[in-house]
Design a protein around this motif. Structure first.
Motif: not given
Length: 311
Positions: A18-27, A110-112, A287-289
């Motif tokens: 939970i909260g780990a990096w998810i590849p941008s292509e999946h986003y 931190f909030a996440m 994090y910038k999204m």
């Protein structure tokens, strides 16, 4: 098919959690799929084109050929009388420009960390919803700004107080106007297949008289959960974007509905699939999204659109 976010965030093989990096292509897949899921109009009522190659500019030409009306019957084999007369087809194209659209957020990790669930995925999903809504708004702007084939007048409006007689009269009135619009397009050689109707105007198609079924239940098809799905063989979309355009149509040429041939009326183009970037800012623990899409839209054949308006 891309993995669900539950699958991606519940990894236990050392690749995350939970909260780990998810590849941008999946986003990016989520955004593309959610745009389709949440959109009522984009991707449904348009002639579409995908994947404009890089380095080819930002204009896509959508080709068209005019509808033909040149069938001839020959009754004689006499030389000179048995020859068909040629009628030329008209070839042309409509230009659609592709532009950039994006959304951007900065999130405190931190909030996440303190929250439950994958908040990053939820934000990406909300970005997708926002993009879908924005695209629908653009297509409604194309419809309301078009020099349409013709305008059919309906007396239907939306007011705070409506009597049974008034609502039933409005139900038949808006239905008849939609039929007139369909027949006008058919007469002009088009194939009308979609009705985009204002949700408040569509309410007249649901009203019951003396507790009975909706007054048009024999003429209009409804889904299992009670929404209008079809009028006279045409698919129905109750457009939130049309509601945003005019929350409560009353009178004065307010658009109540559009009847269109979706293969000719509007066009949209995807330059490439959405891209998603999630970048860590270590000095801020943020994090910038960011999401970017390349998309274009325009009216194609305005004669494939009929507007239903009140006086």
């Amino acid at each position: 098919m891309s993995k669900s976010f539950t699958e991606l965030t519940d990894e236990t093989d050392g690749n995350g959690g939970i909260g780990a990096w998810i590849p941008s292509e999946h986003y990016a897949d989520l955004i593309l799929e959610s745009v389709d899921n949440y959109s009522q109009l984009a991707g449904k009522i348009t002639a579409m084109n995908y994947d404009l190659n890089a380095g080819k500019g930002n204009t896509v030409n959508v080709r068209y050929v005019n509808a033909r009306d040149n069938v001839q019957q020959i009754t004689s084999c006499v030389t000179g009388d048995s020859c068909l007369s040629a009628a030329s087809s008209t070839f042309g194209d409509y230009a659609i420009n592709v532009y950039m659209q994006g959304d951007y957020d900065v999130v405190c990790d931190f909030a996440m960390w303190k929250s439950t669930g994958d908040g990053y995925a939820q934000i990406a999903n909300e970005m997708a919803k926002s993009l879908a809504t924005w695209r629908d708004d653009q297509l409604i702007t194309d419809l309301t700004g078009a020099s349409v084939n013709t305008t059919i007048t309906s007396s239907a409006s939306y007011t705070a107080s409506r009597t049974t007689d008034t609502c039933c009269n409005f139900a038949f009135d808006i239905y008849n106007a939609i039929i007139d619009a369909r027949q006008h397009l058919v007469t002009d050689g088009y194939d009308p297949d979609y009705v985009i109707i204002h949700p408040m105007v569509a309410s007249y198609l649901y009203y019951k008289e003396n507790g009975d079924m909706p007054v048009l239940s024999s003429l209009v098809k409804y889904t299992g959960d009670g929404f209008v799905s079809e009028i006279a063989g045409m698919k129905v979309i109750e457009s939130r974007a049309l509601y945003d355009h005019k929350a409560a149509p009353t009178d004065g040429a307010d658009e109540l509905a559009f009847v269109i041939d979706s293969k000719r009326a509007l066009g949209e183009v995807w330059g490439k699939r959405p891209t998603f970037t999630k970048e860590y800012i270590p000095e801020c623990n943020n994090y910038k999204m960011l999401v970017w899409t390349y998309w274009g839209h325009d009216t194609l054949d305005e004669d494939a659109i009929v507007s239903v308006e009140n006086p």
